[in-house]
Design an enzyme around this catalytic site. Sequence first.
Site, PDB file in Angstrom:
ATOM      1  N   HIS A   1       0.796  -1.191   0.065  1.00  0.00           N
ATOM      2  CA  HIS A   1      -0.052   0.072   0.049  1.00  0.00           C
ATOM      3  C   HIS A   1       0.832   1.275   0.133  1.00  0.00           C
ATOM      4  CE1 HIS A   1      -3.904  -1.853   1.013  1.00  0.00           C
ATOM      5  NE2 HIS A   1      -3.247  -3.000   1.375  1.00  0.00           N
TER       6      HIS A   1
ATOM      7  N   ASN B   1     -10.251  -2.577   2.883  1.00  0.00           N
ATOM      8  CA  ASN B   1     -10.170  -2.472   1.598  1.00  0.00           C
ATOM      9  C   ASN B   1     -11.364  -2.060   0.615  1.00  0.00           C
ATOM     10  OD1 ASN B   1      -7.234  -3.258   1.142  1.00  0.00           O
ATOM     11  ND2 ASN B   1      -7.757  -5.321   1.081  1.00  0.00           N
TER      12      ASN B   1
HETATM   13  C1  HEM Z   1      -2.212 -10.848   7.730  1.00  0.00           C
HETATM   14  C2  HEM Z   1      -2.476 -10.074   6.605  1.00  0.00           C
HETATM   15  C3  HEM Z   1      -2.043  -8.678   6.375  1.00  0.00           C
HETATM   16  C4  HEM Z   1      -0.780  -8.040   7.002  1.00  0.00           C
HETATM   17  C5  HEM Z   1       0.378  -8.793   7.814  1.00  0.00           C
HETATM   18  C6  HEM Z   1      -0.652  -6.887   6.431  1.00  0.00           C
HETATM   19  C7  HEM Z   1       0.414  -5.956   6.684  1.00  0.00           C
HETATM   20  C8  HEM Z   1       0.435  -4.479   6.258  1.00  0.00           C
HETATM   21  C9  HEM Z   1       1.306  -3.813   6.485  1.00  0.00           C
HETATM   22  C10 HEM Z   1       3.017  -4.252   7.120  1.00  0.00           C
HETATM   23  C11 HEM Z   1       1.084  -2.416   5.879  1.00  0.00           C
HETATM   24  C12 HEM Z   1       1.884  -1.179   5.949  1.00  0.00           C
HETATM   25  C13 HEM Z   1       1.665  -0.447   7.071  1.00  0.00           C
HETATM   26  C14 HEM Z   1       2.701   0.773   7.217  1.00  0.00           C
HETATM   27  O1  HEM Z   1       3.763   0.956   6.830  1.00  0.00           O
HETATM   28  O2  HEM Z   1       1.978   1.846   7.699  1.00  0.00           O
HETATM   29  C15 HEM Z   1      -0.089  -2.625   5.326  1.00  0.00           C
HETATM   30  C16 HEM Z   1      -0.614  -1.621   4.736  1.00  0.00           C
HETATM   31  C17 HEM Z   1      -2.237  -1.667   4.501  1.00  0.00           C
HETATM   32  N1  HEM Z   1      -2.721  -2.909   4.615  1.00  0.00           N
HETATM   33 FE1  HEM Z   1      -2.322  -4.711   5.357  1.00  0.00          FE
HETATM   34  N2  HEM Z   1      -1.808  -6.636   5.811  1.00  0.00           N
HETATM   35  C18 HEM Z   1      -2.551  -7.666   5.938  1.00  0.00           C
HETATM   36  C19 HEM Z   1      -3.731  -7.612   5.369  1.00  0.00           C
HETATM   37  C20 HEM Z   1      -4.563  -6.781   5.028  1.00  0.00           C
HETATM   38  C21 HEM Z   1      -6.064  -6.750   4.820  1.00  0.00           C
HETATM   39  C22 HEM Z   1      -6.958  -8.047   4.832  1.00  0.00           C
HETATM   40  C23 HEM Z   1      -6.617  -5.630   4.450  1.00  0.00           C
HETATM   41  C24 HEM Z   1      -7.712  -5.225   4.302  1.00  0.00           C
HETATM   42  C25 HEM Z   1      -9.011  -5.836   4.247  1.00  0.00           C
HETATM   43  C26 HEM Z   1      -5.343  -4.717   4.463  1.00  0.00           C
HETATM   44  C27 HEM Z   1      -5.379  -3.415   4.293  1.00  0.00           C
HETATM   45  C28 HEM Z   1      -4.235  -2.677   4.384  1.00  0.00           C
HETATM   46  C29 HEM Z   1      -4.192  -1.172   4.022  1.00  0.00           C
HETATM   47  C30 HEM Z   1      -5.597  -0.232   3.577  1.00  0.00           C
HETATM   48  C31 HEM Z   1      -2.938  -0.707   4.295  1.00  0.00           C
HETATM   49  C32 HEM Z   1      -2.612   0.842   4.018  1.00  0.00           C
HETATM   50  C33 HEM Z   1      -2.817   1.444   5.508  1.00  0.00           C
HETATM   51  C34 HEM Z   1      -2.330   2.974   5.049  1.00  0.00           C
HETATM   52  O3  HEM Z   1      -3.279   3.724   4.224  1.00  0.00           O
HETATM   53  O4  HEM Z   1      -1.305   3.488   5.709  1.00  0.00           O
HETATM   54  N3  HEM Z   1      -4.253  -5.504   4.709  1.00  0.00           N
HETATM   55  N4  HEM Z   1      -0.536  -4.057   5.772  1.00  0.00           N
END
Ligand code: HEM
Length: 485
Positions: free
Chosen positions: A56, A130
């Site tokens: 992201h 999402n």
């Molecule tokens: C175990 C599964 C998941 C892991 C380990 C994971 C991990 C991460 C990590 C490490 C980031 C970066 C955060 C940052 O650097 O600030 C991220 C961003 C993001 N993830 Fe996940 N994610 C997972 C599943 C999901 C799912 C299922 C969704 C949505 C339903 C999702 C939505 C997002 C969104 C929207 C961001 C961006 C947040 C922002 O705008 O700063 N992720 N994710």
Amino acid sequence: MIEKNNRLTTSWGAPVGDNQNSQTAGQSGPTLIQDVHLLEKLAHFNRERVPERVVHAKGAGAHGYFEVTNSEISKYTKADFLSEAGKRTPMFIRFSTVAGELGSADTVRDPRGFAVKFYTEEGNYDLVGNNTPVFFIRDAIKFPDFIHTQKRDPQTHLKNPTAVWDFWSLSPESLHQVTILMSDRGIPATLRHQHGFGSHTFKWVNEQGQAVWVKYHFKTDQGVKNLDVDLAAKLAGENPDYHTEDLFNAIENGDFPSWTLHVQIMPVEDADTYKWDPFDVTKVWSQKDYPLIEVGKMVLDRNPENYFAEVEQATFSPGAFVPGIEASPDKMLQGRLFAYSDAARYRVGANHNTLPINAPKAPVNNHQRDGQMRFDGNGGKSVYYEPNSFDGPTETPETNVTPFDIHGQAGTHAYSHDDHYTQAGDLYRLLSEDERTRLVNNIVGAMKPVEREDIKLRQISHFHKADPEYGARVAEGLGLAVPAE
Ligand code: HEM
């Protein structure tokens, strides 16, 4: 003499005499190390980037408010910001693509992040979802592998369709999300014309301590619109920041986008008997079984003043809950409760929560002290440990997590539900003939570069199990036959 507060200064506040010419030994001699303003300026420039988000990375953000429209919702949750119709809470949202880097194109086929931070009077509540109600996998332990296939190949540094489809074909729980991704909804027309979902199941708890399971749906008031694939490809080349620009301009022009938030509520006792595992993020709950209930409206009415300060440094965590909202045992959500704050500490720093975009509007009272870049007074001279015989903040036992019965043996357990086909097939059967044709074309286009036929055949049999027509059409497009069972 220039007014003091309008002087160009060094980073230590001293006036700068010349910001065009560095100090040199004579007119044509080498640069002097005593030009400390030059040293500081170059050194600071070298440190302008924080690591981009590991997923992201490319995003656009906006400020706004959330207003409750349905007082009835307080039956289900004691969350203060949802307590009565008319209650308004400031919020910030960051939309994003998942796989691309910071400079990548907006109009690609990818899920869109929909991360909302509500600055409630009881602390910040982050809903990090999402634009899709489901996800590709359902156990956090698979996430790093899944993301590796979405990112660049370690040798060629190119995207690798063979890895993508290899992983999906070996992880059939992805089929539902793959079908959504390859459908028209895979490329939204703008960030304003898409729904948002919490995706996971969460727990709501009311004043009486009664719990329900809940799923969030943000319905766009602009209507859903998607981009034609050829136009999306053209825009990706001509204006890679198309979605970012559209959102900024809409808000700048007073055309404030809004979403109506609905929830599905499941009584806790249904969880054991419902036809789907309610904690499996690859599945939806039927709206016939659990109808949508309106909660309120989210309106985006203010652009960030500064992209880096407000969007790049924004940190969201699915674990940032407020009283009345708790985690469910969803195995993806449980992993995410760790991942985000860990990423924030690495990417932005141990005190990321004190930055203005992340700081709660509610008072923060605890005994966490020090760490890099502590700029908020660090608790001053007040008591710095707890319990103590002096003073300081006290615990609020009524906000403790609600007790939850569990049974079974500690160990690695597979999900008990293994039907990955019915919901993907139901979605296929809901599509019109034109929509099916575009879906199949998108899949065929994406799978053609896959280097191994066995991977293509394995994936075709998943489509076939979802709906025989679905499998047959993809197979035909790839010049293959549906494998025999
Ligand atoms: C175990 C599964 C998941 C892991 C380990 C994971 C991990 C991460 C990590 C490490 C980031 C970066 C955060 C940052 O650097 O600030 C991220 C961003 C993001 N993830 Fe996940 N994610 C997972 C599943 C999901 C799912 C299922 C969704 C949505 C339903 C999702 C939505 C997002 C969104 C929207 C961001 C961006 C947040 C922002 O705008 O700063 N992720 N994710």
